[in-house]
Motif scaffolding. Structure first.
Motif, PDB file in Angstrom:
ATOM      1  N   ASN A 215      -6.568  33.034 -21.942  1.00  0.00           N
ATOM      2  CA  ASN A 215      -7.166  32.889 -20.513  1.00  0.00           C
ATOM      3  C   ASN A 215      -7.936  34.041 -19.813  1.00  0.00           C
ATOM      4  O   ASN A 215      -8.372  33.929 -18.792  1.00  0.00           O
ATOM      5  N   LYS A 216      -8.301  34.883 -20.903  1.00  0.00           N
ATOM      6  CA  LYS A 216      -9.284  36.083 -20.296  1.00  0.00           C
ATOM      7  C   LYS A 216      -8.719  36.958 -19.144  1.00  0.00           C
ATOM      8  O   LYS A 216      -9.328  37.477 -18.314  1.00  0.00           O
ATOM      9  N   ASN A 217      -7.367  36.764 -19.112  1.00  0.00           N
ATOM     10  CA  ASN A 217      -6.581  37.635 -17.944  1.00  0.00           C
ATOM     11  C   ASN A 217      -5.569  38.279 -18.252  1.00  0.00           C
ATOM     12  O   ASN A 217      -5.522  39.455 -18.238  1.00  0.00           O
ATOM     13  N   ILE A 218      -4.549  37.707 -18.925  1.00  0.00           N
ATOM     14  CA  ILE A 218      -3.158  38.372 -19.409  1.00  0.00           C
ATOM     15  C   ILE A 218      -3.504  38.626 -20.958  1.00  0.00           C
ATOM     16  O   ILE A 218      -3.469  37.489 -21.670  1.00  0.00           O
ATOM     17  N   PRO A 219      -3.378  39.721 -21.575  1.00  0.00           N
ATOM     18  CA  PRO A 219      -3.766  39.728 -22.953  1.00  0.00           C
ATOM     19  C   PRO A 219      -2.384  39.177 -23.786  1.00  0.00           C
ATOM     20  O   PRO A 219      -1.418  39.659 -23.377  1.00  0.00           O
ATOM     21  N   VAL A 220      -2.619  38.680 -24.789  1.00  0.00           N
ATOM     22  CA  VAL A 220      -1.698  38.111 -25.461  1.00  0.00           C
ATOM     23  C   VAL A 220      -1.006  39.053 -26.700  1.00  0.00           C
ATOM     24  O   VAL A 220      -0.215  39.376 -27.277  1.00  0.00           O
TER      25      VAL A 220
END
Length: 570
Positions: free
Chosen positions: A342-347
């Motif tokens: 989601n380009k927010n929280i890195p997986v």
């Protein structure tokens, strides 16, 4: 022909009947019949051609759309959604097909009747024609005002159809889960809710768009009343003859029919336009992972060159390429790779590791720790937000996608079998040598059950492999991955349905027959990866342990705890 018949009728009433010449009446009557037959046969011919064009155009659109969908990256598929893509390939293309067919028939016929009717009525009586023309702007305004809402309404309808396809797909795929939990009634209610939403959107769109026709009818009938009143007055004053009134009423009916056709065309157009916008979104999207032909990676260029035809400059370039490959110590390299869906929280965060050709990497960790994501990034299904991924010292973003994928043999966590024979499922259109297929089947222990089948490799597999056990399906998946002798083998929970003996024999076969293949194995069982060259332990997207089995037992708390649980020490 339709425009000729009322004119002939008016001429007969005003000029022929008064002569009382029965032969001349028969002659003009036969001419009307001939016009009717010409109109019928020409209409049939036109409709056949319109259907053929609609069929061929829609076939091309559907093929292009399917080709584009098959080339979309995983992130693009996630963005549109599988259900929406299915709906665009089916419902939307059907809307286009129907509109193309009707547009060619009514779209040509209606304007000819409309404009031709107005022109001919002008020759009959300009005064009555003026009444007809007077109501045209009101009709045009009604059609425009109502129809401009069409795109929004039909876009909402198509979105609700996407949702309906999603629910149907989920229910059919998960029917065993639904039945086992006795949730059939619950899913029926959920389907009913989604289905009613489709019906409501469809009803709203159709009601709004169908307002065109009754309003157009009212305006035309008002005009018809005026024509009769004014026409009667002009006949009485001998300005025109009775035949003109009869012909005018016929032309008025023809023009009314043409206007109804135009209204229908507007409804179809706005419905198809909504579908065309959705199809164009797919066809016009840029491939965010592939590259142009002139930007092919060094490896591809090296393969295509013919050394006999190289000039001096190309020989130097070729030598440079060979030196790069000689200097490439590692087969696979991850350098500080970070990625977020989601380009927010890195997986996954700052993932780094290196593998030489023929080495193996086992990846283990809790659910959601990013194990499968690493595989997806390596195969180019997603593009890393930060860092670099190299294969043979070449960035994977500089490798043509088709060439990149050909390097891999992979078994996904939720792999799929097709309604084909066992042989076709393993070969999968790659024209693999039969000996390689047999060797792969032996290595995965698939031959044990294939030999028990009456048709051997020609045994048909039912949809989704429902006539095979879980372990048999996984062995076919593994055979498919190994049959092409891949450079890199990726196994994502590929042995979860195998018994321990089959699992052990598979590891031994991989080591014996595929020793030059670099392997990445994602597993939850330590026994399946403990003999790997290196083991990576992930937790919440971070590397918390990296090394050999014996070292991780001592240095990594998470790995040590998993080992104790699985081996009965805890």
């Amino acid at each position: 022909m339709d425009l000729c018949i009322p004119w002939i009728l008016a001429y007969m009433i005003d000029n022929i009947i008064s002569k009382k010449n029965i032969k001349e009446i028969y002659l003009w009557g036969i001419l009307m019949i001939i016009c009717s037959f010409i109109g019928v046969f020409a209409n049939i011919y036109a409709n056949r051609n319109a259907s053929a064009v609609g069929r061929d155009v829609t076939n091309n659109i559907r093929n292009d759309l399917y080709k584009k969908v098959s080339m979309l990256s995983s992130s693009q598929i996630d963005y549109f959604g599988v259900n929406s893509l299915i709906s665009r390939l089916t419902t939307d293309t059907n809307n286009i097909h129907r509109t193309i067919c009707v547009m060619q028939r009514l779209g040509v016929r209606a304007p000819i009747l409309l404009i031709g009717g107005v022109i001919i009525t002008l020759t009959l009586d300009p005064v009555l024609t003026f009444i007809l023309i007077l109501i045209m702007p009101f009709i045009a305004f009604v059609i425009y005002f109502i129809s401009k809402r069409g795109v929004t309404l039909y876009m909402n309808l198509q979105k609700s159809i996407d949702n309906l396809v999603r629910v149907i797909r989920e229910n059919i795929t998960g029917v065993k889960v639904i039945k086992s939990l006795s949730k059939t009634d619950y899913e029926r209610k959920r389907f009913d809710k989604v289905n009613k939403n489709v019906i409501n959107n469809d009803t709203t769109a159709n009601i709004v768009m169908s307002l065109n026709q009754p309003i157009v009818n009212i305006l035309f009938n008002c005009g018809l009343v005026l024509v009769i009143l004014v026409g009667a007055y002009r006949v009485q004053s001998k300005a025109i003859q009775v035949g003109v009134i009869v012909a005018f009423l016929s032309y008025f009916t023809i023009i009314l029919t043409a206007m109804k056709s135009v209204t229908k065309l507007f409804i179809l157009y706005f419905k198809a336009n909504a579908s065309a916008i959705r199809i164009s979104e797919i066809l016009n999207i840029e491939d965010n992972l592939d590259i142009d032909e002139e930007d092919l990676n060094i490896q591809n260029t090296y393969k295509k060159w013919n050394k006999k035809d190289l000039d001096a400059d190309l020989i130097k370039e070729n030598q440079k390429i060979e030196n790069i490959h000689k200097e490439s110590t590692y087969h696979i390299q991850f350098k500080n790779v970070t990625f977020s869906y989601n380009k927010n929280i890195p997986v996954v965060k700052n993932i780094s590791f290196e593998l030489k050709k023929g080495e193996s990497l086992g990846i283990i960790g809790p659910i959601g720790s990013g194990k499968t994501t690493i595989m997806m990034l390596l195969m180019g299904f997603y593009k890393a937000d930060e860092g670099q991924i190299l294969i043979n010292n070449v960035d994977i973003n500089d490798i043509k996608k088709s060439e990149l994928r050909n390097m891999f043999g992979s078994v996904f966590q939720n792999d799929y079998l097709f309604s084909k024979t066992i042989y076709e499922n393993i070969d999968f259109g790659r024209d693999i040598d039969g000996e390689d297929i047999v060797r792969a089947a032996k290595a995965t222990q698939a031959m044990n059950f294939i030999n028990q089948k009456e048709a051997k490799f020609d045994e048909n597999i039912s949809q989704s492999g429902n006539n095979l056990s879980g372990g048999q399906k996984q062995r076919i998946f593994l055979s498919r991955a190994l049959a092409s002798n891949p450079e890199i083998l990726i196994l994502d929970y590929a042995c979860s349905a195998l018994d321990f003996k089959t699992d052990r024999l598979l590891r031994e076969s991989l080591k014996k027959y595929y020793k030059n293949t670099t392997k990445i194995i994602i597993e939850s069982r330590i026994n399946s990866i403990k003999n790997c060259t290196k083991i990576m332990v992930l937790d919440k997207g971070n590397v918390v342990g990296y090394g050999k089995h014996e070292d991780l037992i001592k240095s990594c708390e998470i790995y040590s705890e998993i080992n104790k649980i699985q081996n009965g020490d805890l």
